[in-house]
Scaffold this motif. Structure first.
Motif, PDB file in Angstrom:
ATOM      1  N   PHE A  56      -5.689  -3.959  10.345  1.00 53.60           N
ATOM      2  CA  PHE A  56      -5.586  -2.453  10.781  1.00 53.60           C
ATOM      3  C   PHE A  56      -5.844  -1.996  12.116  1.00 53.60           C
ATOM      4  N   MET A  94     -16.164  -8.320   1.422  1.00 58.18           N
ATOM      5  CA  MET A  94     -15.325  -7.062   0.711  1.00 58.18           C
ATOM      6  C   MET A  94     -14.342  -7.608  -0.323  1.00 58.18           C
ATOM      7  N   ARG A 108      -2.348  -7.486  -3.454  1.00 59.29           N
ATOM      8  CA  ARG A 108      -2.989  -7.265  -2.244  1.00 59.29           C
ATOM      9  C   ARG A 108      -4.168  -7.951  -2.051  1.00 59.29           C
ATOM     10  N   ASN A 109      -5.079  -8.090  -3.019  1.00 58.30           N
ATOM     11  CA  ASN A 109      -6.206  -8.893  -2.924  1.00 58.30           C
ATOM     12  C   ASN A 109      -5.992 -10.309  -2.501  1.00 58.30           C
ATOM     13  N   PHE A 135      -8.832  -3.180  -4.233  1.00 56.43           N
ATOM     14  CA  PHE A 135      -9.847  -2.695  -5.316  1.00 56.43           C
ATOM     15  C   PHE A 135      -8.987  -1.727  -6.186  1.00 56.43           C
ATOM     16  N   ALA A 177      -2.455  -4.031  -6.887  1.00 62.34           N
ATOM     17  CA  ALA A 177      -4.101  -4.383  -6.347  1.00 62.34           C
ATOM     18  C   ALA A 177      -4.217  -5.621  -6.130  1.00 62.34           C
ATOM     19  N   ILE A 225       0.843  -1.302   0.082  1.00 68.88           N
ATOM     20  CA  ILE A 225      -0.004   0.009   0.068  1.00 68.88           C
ATOM     21  C   ILE A 225       0.846   1.173   0.130  1.00 68.88           C
ATOM     22  N   LEU A 278     -11.062  -0.180   0.750  1.00 72.70           N
ATOM     23  CA  LEU A 278     -11.409  -1.110  -0.591  1.00 72.70           C
ATOM     24  C   LEU A 278     -10.047  -1.184  -1.354  1.00 72.70           C
ATOM     25  N   LYS A 279      -9.327  -0.024  -1.639  1.00 72.57           N
ATOM     26  CA  LYS A 279      -8.001  -0.141  -2.308  1.00 72.57           C
ATOM     27  C   LYS A 279      -6.972  -0.936  -1.642  1.00 72.57           C
ATOM     28  N   ALA A 280      -7.039  -0.903  -0.307  1.00 70.56           N
ATOM     29  CA  ALA A 280      -5.869  -1.510   0.481  1.00 70.56           C
ATOM     30  C   ALA A 280      -6.398  -3.132   0.345  1.00 70.56           C
ATOM     31  N   ILE A 305     -14.622  -7.716  -4.437  1.00 66.84           N
ATOM     32  CA  ILE A 305     -13.483  -7.115  -5.329  1.00 66.84           C
ATOM     33  C   ILE A 305     -12.831  -8.208  -6.168  1.00 66.84           C
TER      34      ILE A 305
END
Lengths: 226, 402
Positions: free
Chosen positions: A91, A108, A83-84, B309, A80, A56, B304-306, A112
């Protein structure tokens, strides 16, 4: 088998008036199944390191390999996707969507990733069962306690079946009782074969890991395997 | 495709959970949609109105030209004995002779004398006029004007109820010479009139029928009086088709048709301008809404991007959410549009734009409006593409730690 390899990672934040080196020539690697705690004082660069590994944030120099994939010249989209598919992130501030149910929050990463509905349901419920919150799947996130929120966050990190889990001060916002529960959960997950990289400033939490990387002023000062 | 389905699912969840945020936009978008649909429906109706207004005119002209000369009967006598009475006085029936704007009635008119010329107007009634070369024909013109407003009759000379129809009126109503027509007269009395003749009507200035003074007197005040147009008994007005045919013939043949077309064209131009302004307004509203939505949900998109996404995913969700709101707004506008359209129709009617617009708004035009606005929404969202890339979890973490 190495699943993470950092080679001379450096991160420098440059502003008009000054530049600050948050990470200075960090090199280390992580084997599959390891449970590592990155410890250090505030501002030592441990969270920056975790953000680099979690893709990130981008290092100023050096190389980062996820599996055999060098991430240096990867496109934003490919990063991305990595990451997914390969990384689970927990966090400190949870970052759950308060208006969504626990189920929706955990779902989520699968939405994605374009996972089918049936498979999504199975995997979400399985992840919630692992963290002991299957019975609260339909409950809105903002009505959960702090410990429960963090467990939902862990379930969200687990649901994509990542190669490793990154946890940034997972107990930073929790009381001691909830902190213990979360640390127990991480220990259990590691026992089941999950690779975990945990950032903490709490020595007690760090002691539960099998390997400790100590950081100071952006650099690694000690790397101990217990 | 699977990713798109994921975006769609996220967008639907967003619509559900963020509905309060969108309520104000939804309402304004509904009103805007209703306005747009109403204006579009009026706009697309105008060419049809013009067609309806003038198509008949063209047909009439063609039809009339096909009628054989000998087909129609002609008059045996003039409707008035113009030689027996003074033609114009200041006290004209139903006309304010003191009106300074009305030049036809304020000037003193010369008297017509027995044996004077008969102009082409009287030829229409079957009489051929004899031109007296050394006489000015000015008074003849005046005479004709007087005839057109019904003045030339005298009570003494027009005791019989008679009517002369133009050939088109006769054709459309089916009346022949000798038939008896009925008029509703004063105090609901029944007035009868014998069709005394049918005349050719080549000149658009000519009226479509003439009546004797006795009828005129019997049906007042039910008659419609119009400047330079002969009185019209109500029963004739009931022959809508006749009236329409006559009107359109008259309008086609005179400069009126041009003014009507010009009026509609001005209206059309105004509506196009209005559509353009609404279009600009839409772009502004959509742009602001998409930005506001993104600003409100930056944190959500950062997370979402983390989680993996892509930037395109963020863009797709913003587009889909905006599209979703527009769709609901469109459906709501379908309830509002008929009322607005009826109101617009009324207003136009007050301005003499008789458009007869249907209040059924569920049609292709409304759908086209919806598609156009949707396309605009997607374009506007794509315009914010760069902004949507700014959602970063690291920025979020940094701002929260500070």
């Amino acid at each position: 088998m190495k699943i993470i390899e950092c080679r001379d990672l450096t991160k420098e934040y440059v502003s008009k008036t000054q530049s600050q080196q948050a990470l200075a020539h960090v090199s280390f690697s992580v084997e599959a199944g390891e449970y590592i705690a990155v410890v250090g004082k505030s501002g030592s660069g441990k969270s920056t390191l975790l953000n680099m590994i979690g893709l990130i944030d981008v290092p100023t120099s050096g190389e980062l390999l996820i599996g055999e994939q060098n991430t240096k010249d990867l496109s934003e989209n490919r990063r991305a996707d990595l990451r997914n598919q390969k990384i689970g992130y927990v966090f400190q501030a949870f970052y759950l969507e308060p208006a969504y149910s626990a189920y929706k929050n955990v779902e989520m990463p699968l939405l994605i990733g374009g996972v089918d509905k049936k498979e999504r349901k199975e995997r979400v419920m399985k992840a919630l069962e692992i963290v002991g919150l299957a019975h609260k799947a339909k409950q809105r996130a903002d009505t959960l306690s702090g410990g429960e929120k963090q467990r939902v966050c862990i379930a969200r990190a687990l649901v994509g079946e990542p190669e490793f889990i990154l946890a940034d001060e997972p107990c930073g916002n929790l009381d001691s009782e909830n902190s213990k529960e979360i640390m127990d959960l991480f220990e259990r997950l590691n026992g089941e074969g999950k690779t975990i990289l945990l950032v903490t400033h709490n020595e007690e939490d760090a002691k539960r890991a099998k390997r400790r990387i100590r950081m100071l002023d952006g650099g690694i000062v000690a790397d101990e395997t217990l | 495709m699977k990713r798109f389905r994921g975006c769609l699912r996220i967008a639907l969840d967003e619509l559900r959970t963020q509905r309060h945020f969108y309520l104000a936009f939804l309402l304004s978008a509904s009103v805007f949609f209703a306005t747009l649909i109403s204006i579009m429906l009026v706009t697309v109706r105008i060419p049809t109105v013009l067609d309806e207004e003038f198509a008949d005119s063209y047909i009439n002209v063609i039809e009339m030209s096909k009628i054989p000369d000998g087909f129609l009967s002609t008059l045996e006598e003039m409707p008035v004995k113009i030689i027996d009475f003074p033609i114009m006085k200041s006290d004209l029936i139903g006309i304010d002779g003191s009106d300074p704007e009305n030049r036809y009635y304020t000037e003193e008119h010369p008297e017509a004398e027995s044996g004077e010329i008969l102009t082409r107007y009287y030829d229409m009634f079957g009489r051929t006029g004899k031109v007296v070369e050394d006489k000015p024909n000015d008074h003849i013109t005046r005479l004709n004007e007087a005839l057109l407003i019904g003045e030339p009759w005298t009570k003494e000379d027009n005791t019989d109820n008679k009517i002369w129809l133009c050939e088109k009126a006769a054709e459309l109503t089916g009346y022949r010479v000798g038939d008896v027509m009925h008029f509703p007269g004063k105090l609901n009395t029944d007035v009868t009139a014998t069709v005394a003749g049918i005349y050719k009507r080549d000149d658009p200035e000519m009226n479509f029928y003439y009546i004797t003074f006795s009828i005129y007197e019997s049906v007042i005040p039910k008659m419609v009086e119009n400047n330079r147009t002969l009185i019209r008994p109500d029963s004739i007005l009931q022959h809508n088709k006749v009236i329409n045919e006559i009107k359109s013939y008259y309008y086609y043949a005179s400069s009126y048709n041009k003014s009507v077309i010009d009026g509609y064209m001005s209206l059309l131009f105004m509506l196009y301008i209005l559509c353009g302004f609404i279009g600009l307004m839409v772009v502004g509203i959509l742009f602001a809404t998409a930005r506001a939505y993104f600003a409100r949900r930056t944190r959500f998109f950062s997370v979402l991007k983390a989680l993996g996404f892509r930037n395109r995913g963020v863009l797709t969700v913003v587009c889909l959410v905006t599209q979703g709101v527009l769709t609901v707004a469109f459906l709501v506008s379908q309830l509002l549009s008929p009322f607005l359209l009826a109101y617009v129709s009324d207003c136009l009617s007050d301005l003499y734009f008789e458009m007869n617009i249907s209040t059924n708004v569920w049609n292709g035009t409304a759908l086209c409006g919806f598609i156009a606005v949707s396309a605009l929404a997607w374009i506007v969202c794509f315009m914010g593409k760069r902004t949507f890339k700014t959602a970063e979890i690291t920025e979020l973490m940094r701002s929260e730690s500070q």
